[in-house]
Design a protein around this motif. Structure first.
Motif, PDB file in Angstrom:
ATOM      1  N   ARG A  69       0.824  -1.212   0.000  1.00 47.72           N
ATOM      2  CA  ARG A  69       0.000   0.000   0.000  1.00 47.72           C
ATOM      3  C   ARG A  69       0.858   1.261   0.000  1.00 47.72           C
ATOM      4  O   ARG A  69       0.429   2.310  -0.471  1.00 47.72           O
ATOM      5  CB  ARG A  69      -0.933   0.003   1.222  1.00 47.72           C
ATOM      6  N   ALA A  70       2.083   1.158   0.534  1.00 51.18           N
ATOM      7  CA  ALA A  70       2.966   2.327   0.570  1.00 51.18           C
ATOM      8  C   ALA A  70       3.809   2.451  -0.680  1.00 51.18           C
ATOM      9  O   ALA A  70       4.528   3.438  -0.848  1.00 51.18           O
ATOM     10  CB  ALA A  70       3.871   2.247   1.793  1.00 51.18           C
ATOM     11  N   SER A  71       3.731   1.483  -1.590  1.00 46.92           N
ATOM     12  CA  SER A  71       4.638   1.434  -2.734  1.00 46.92           C
ATOM     13  C   SER A  71       4.227   2.355  -3.875  1.00 46.92           C
ATOM     14  O   SER A  71       5.048   2.748  -4.686  1.00 46.92           O
ATOM     15  CB  SER A  71       4.744  -0.004  -3.266  1.00 46.92           C
ATOM     16  N   GLY A  72       2.955   2.679  -3.966  1.00 42.99           N
ATOM     17  CA  GLY A  72       2.461   3.474  -5.073  1.00 42.99           C
ATOM     18  C   GLY A  72       2.231   2.623  -6.312  1.00 42.99           C
ATOM     19  O   GLY A  72       2.629   1.459  -6.379  1.00 42.99           O
ATOM     20  N   GLY A  73       1.573   3.187  -7.309  1.00 41.05           N
ATOM     21  CA  GLY A  73       1.352   2.492  -8.563  1.00 41.05           C
ATOM     22  C   GLY A  73       0.382   1.342  -8.441  1.00 41.05           C
ATOM     23  O   GLY A  73      -0.458   1.288  -7.539  1.00 41.05           O
ATOM     24  N   ALA A  74       0.504   0.376  -9.353  1.00 42.26           N
ATOM     25  CA  ALA A  74      -0.438  -0.741  -9.424  1.00 42.26           C
ATOM     26  C   ALA A  74      -0.376  -1.613  -8.177  1.00 42.26           C
ATOM     27  O   ALA A  74      -1.381  -2.183  -7.756  1.00 42.26           O
ATOM     28  CB  ALA A  74      -0.153  -1.581 -10.669  1.00 42.26           C
ATOM     29  N   GLN A  75       0.800  -1.744  -7.575  1.00 44.59           N
ATOM     30  CA  GLN A  75       0.927  -2.561  -6.367  1.00 44.59           C
ATOM     31  C   GLN A  75       0.102  -1.998  -5.219  1.00 44.59           C
ATOM     32  O   GLN A  75      -0.457  -2.755  -4.427  1.00 44.59           O
ATOM     33  CB  GLN A  75       2.396  -2.660  -5.954  1.00 44.59           C
ATOM     34  N   ALA A  76       0.013  -0.697  -5.126  1.00 43.26           N
ATOM     35  CA  ALA A  76      -0.749  -0.068  -4.044  1.00 43.26           C
ATOM     36  C   ALA A  76      -2.249  -0.284  -4.220  1.00 43.26           C
ATOM     37  O   ALA A  76      -3.000  -0.254  -3.246  1.00 43.26           O
ATOM     38  CB  ALA A  76      -0.444   1.425  -3.980  1.00 43.26           C
ATOM     39  N   ARG A  77      -2.681  -0.507  -5.466  1.00 47.06           N
ATOM     40  CA  ARG A  77      -4.113  -0.688  -5.739  1.00 47.06           C
ATOM     41  C   ARG A  77      -4.508  -2.159  -5.810  1.00 47.06           C
ATOM     42  O   ARG A  77      -5.682  -2.467  -6.049  1.00 47.06           O
ATOM     43  CB  ARG A  77      -4.483  -0.001  -7.059  1.00 47.06           C
ATOM     44  N   ASP A 153      -7.465  18.817  -5.289  1.00 47.54           N
ATOM     45  CA  ASP A 153      -6.856  19.803  -6.164  1.00 47.54           C
ATOM     46  C   ASP A 153      -6.081  19.019  -7.245  1.00 47.54           C
ATOM     47  O   ASP A 153      -6.668  18.245  -7.958  1.00 47.54           O
ATOM     48  CB  ASP A 153      -5.991  20.768  -5.370  1.00 47.54           C
ATOM     49  N   ALA A 154      -4.779  19.174  -7.323  1.00 47.27           N
ATOM     50  CA  ALA A 154      -4.016  18.428  -8.334  1.00 47.27           C
ATOM     51  C   ALA A 154      -3.222  17.279  -7.718  1.00 47.27           C
ATOM     52  O   ALA A 154      -2.464  16.610  -8.416  1.00 47.27           O
ATOM     53  CB  ALA A 154      -3.064  19.368  -9.072  1.00 47.27           C
ATOM     54  N   GLU A 155      -3.415  17.018  -6.434  1.00 45.98           N
ATOM     55  CA  GLU A 155      -2.607  16.006  -5.737  1.00 45.98           C
ATOM     56  C   GLU A 155      -3.301  14.651  -5.743  1.00 45.98           C
ATOM     57  O   GLU A 155      -4.395  14.506  -5.188  1.00 45.98           O
ATOM     58  CB  GLU A 155      -2.359  16.431  -4.285  1.00 45.98           C
ATOM     59  N   PRO A 156      -2.683  13.631  -6.340  1.00 45.75           N
ATOM     60  CA  PRO A 156      -3.279  12.284  -6.316  1.00 45.75           C
ATOM     61  C   PRO A 156      -3.259  11.708  -4.901  1.00 45.75           C
ATOM     62  O   PRO A 156      -2.299  11.891  -4.149  1.00 45.75           O
ATOM     63  CB  PRO A 156      -2.372  11.473  -7.248  1.00 45.75           C
ATOM     64  N   ILE A 157      -4.323  11.008  -4.548  1.00 51.98           N
ATOM     65  CA  ILE A 157      -4.426  10.340  -3.249  1.00 51.98           C
ATOM     66  C   ILE A 157      -4.551   8.841  -3.508  1.00 51.98           C
ATOM     67  O   ILE A 157      -5.480   8.406  -4.193  1.00 51.98           O
ATOM     68  CB  ILE A 157      -5.657  10.836  -2.456  1.00 51.98           C
ATOM     69  N   ALA A 158      -3.626   8.068  -2.979  1.00 48.20           N
ATOM     70  CA  ALA A 158      -3.643   6.616  -3.188  1.00 48.20           C
ATOM     71  C   ALA A 158      -4.798   5.996  -2.409  1.00 48.20           C
ATOM     72  O   ALA A 158      -4.934   6.213  -1.201  1.00 48.20           O
ATOM     73  CB  ALA A 158      -2.319   5.993  -2.752  1.00 48.20           C
ATOM     74  N   THR A 159      -5.639   5.235  -3.086  1.00 40.83           N
ATOM     75  CA  THR A 159      -6.748   4.536  -2.436  1.00 40.83           C
ATOM     76  C   THR A 159      -6.749   3.080  -2.879  1.00 40.83           C
ATOM     77  O   THR A 159      -6.263   2.740  -3.960  1.00 40.83           O
ATOM     78  CB  THR A 159      -8.115   5.152  -2.816  1.00 40.83           C
TER      79      THR A 159
END
Length: 233
Positions: A69-77, A153-159
Motif C-alpha cells: 500500500r505504501a509502494s504506489g502504482g499498481a501494487q498499491a491498488r 486539487d491536483a494532488e493524487p491520493i492513493a486509495t
C-alpha cells in the motif's frame, strides 16, 4: 478475460485447495509460500487479486500489505483478500484498516473464498454518473473513473479498490445519505457478508488519507443513518 490470482500461504495444502477451486472457476493461479516470495512475484507481475495469509514466516501478511500500500502504482491498488486463523474482530478490522479489501477466517469453505474473490473482481468501475464526463468533481475532490484516481486539487491520493468504489458511490449522489447496509449492497451485492465495522474502517481510512492532503470534510456522518459526501471544500 481470465483473472490472475496470487495465493500466498505457507501451508501447501491450503494453496492446493484454493488453486483447485479458483481454477475450476476459470481463474489462473500463482502461488507463494511466504511474504518475501509474494513480494518478489508482485514486483515481477502484478496479479488481479492476492489471497494473503496473515501468519507466515519471513514477512507476515500484515507487513506485506503495508509495504504494498505504501509502494504506489499498481501494487498499491492490488485488491487483497486476507486469509487467517485469527478470528477476533479486532484482527479483522486491523486487516481492513491497513488496506485489505475483505477477510476470510480459517477454516473456510473454498466456495466462499471463490465467491468473495469474484465479488471483489466484479466491482470494476462503478456505474458512471448521470453526466458524459468520466471525471466527477465536487469541491476540491476529483475522481477520474477511467483512471481509478482520486485527487485533492491536483494532488493524487492513493486509495484501495474498495476505498475508491466507496468514495465514487458517495460522489455520484453527494446529497444522498447511504446506510451501511446500502453501501455494502452497492459495492458487493445484496446478502454479502460484511460487518458495519468494516464499512466504518474504510471510511476512517479515506478520512485519514484525505486529511493529510488538507481535506478534512471528505465524508459526513449522519448519526444513526449512515454516510454521505462532505463539503470537500
Amino acid at each position: 478475460m481470465t483473472h490472475h490470482i496470487l495465493i500466498v500461504d505457507d501451508d501447501p495444502h491450503i494453496r492446493d485447495l484454493l488453486a483447485f477451486a479458483l481454477g475450476r472457476a476459470g481463474m489462473s493461479v500463482a502461488e507463494a509460500g511466504d511474504g518475501e516470495a509474494a513480494l518478489a512475484a508482485v514486483e515481477q507481475d502484478v496479479p488481479d487479486l492476492m489471497i494473503l495469509d496473515i501468519n507466515m514466516p519471513r514477512l507476515d501478511g500484515l507487513d506485506l500489505c503495508r509495504r504494498l500500500r505504501a509502494s504506489g502504482g499498481a501494487q498499491a491498488r492490488l485488491p487483497i483478500l486476507f486469509l487467517s486463523s485469527r478470528d477476533d474482530e479486532i484482527d479483522r478490522i486491523v486487516g481492513i484498516e491497513i488496506g485489505g479489501d475483505d477477510y476470510v477466517v480459517k477454516p473456510f469453505s473454498p466456495r466462499e473464498v471463490v465467491a468473495r474473490v469474484g465479488a471483489i473482481l466484479k466491482r470494476g468501475v462503478p456505474a458512471p454518473p448521470p453526466m458524459p464526463a468520466t471525471v466527477i468533481r465536487y469541491g476540491r475532490l476529483a475522481l477520474d473513473i477511467d483512471a481509478w484516481e482520486a485527487r485533492v486539487d491536483a494532488e493524487p491520493i492513493a486509495t484501495t479498490a474498495t476505498e475508491f468504489q466507496l468514495l465514487a458511490l458517495l460522489a455520484t449522489m453527494p446529497s444522498k445519505v447511504f446506510s451501511r447496509d446500502a453501501i455494502i449492497d452497492r459495492l458487493h451485492g445484496p446478502g454479502f457478508a460484511m460487518t458495519d465495522r468494516t464499512v466504518d474502517s474504510h471510511v476512517r481510512n479515506l478520512r485519514a488519507k484525505f486529511a493529510r492532503a488538507g481535506l478534512d470534510d471528505l465524508v459526513e456522518t449522519r448519526s444513526g443513518v449512515g454516510y454521505r459526501l462532505g463539503r470537500c471544500g
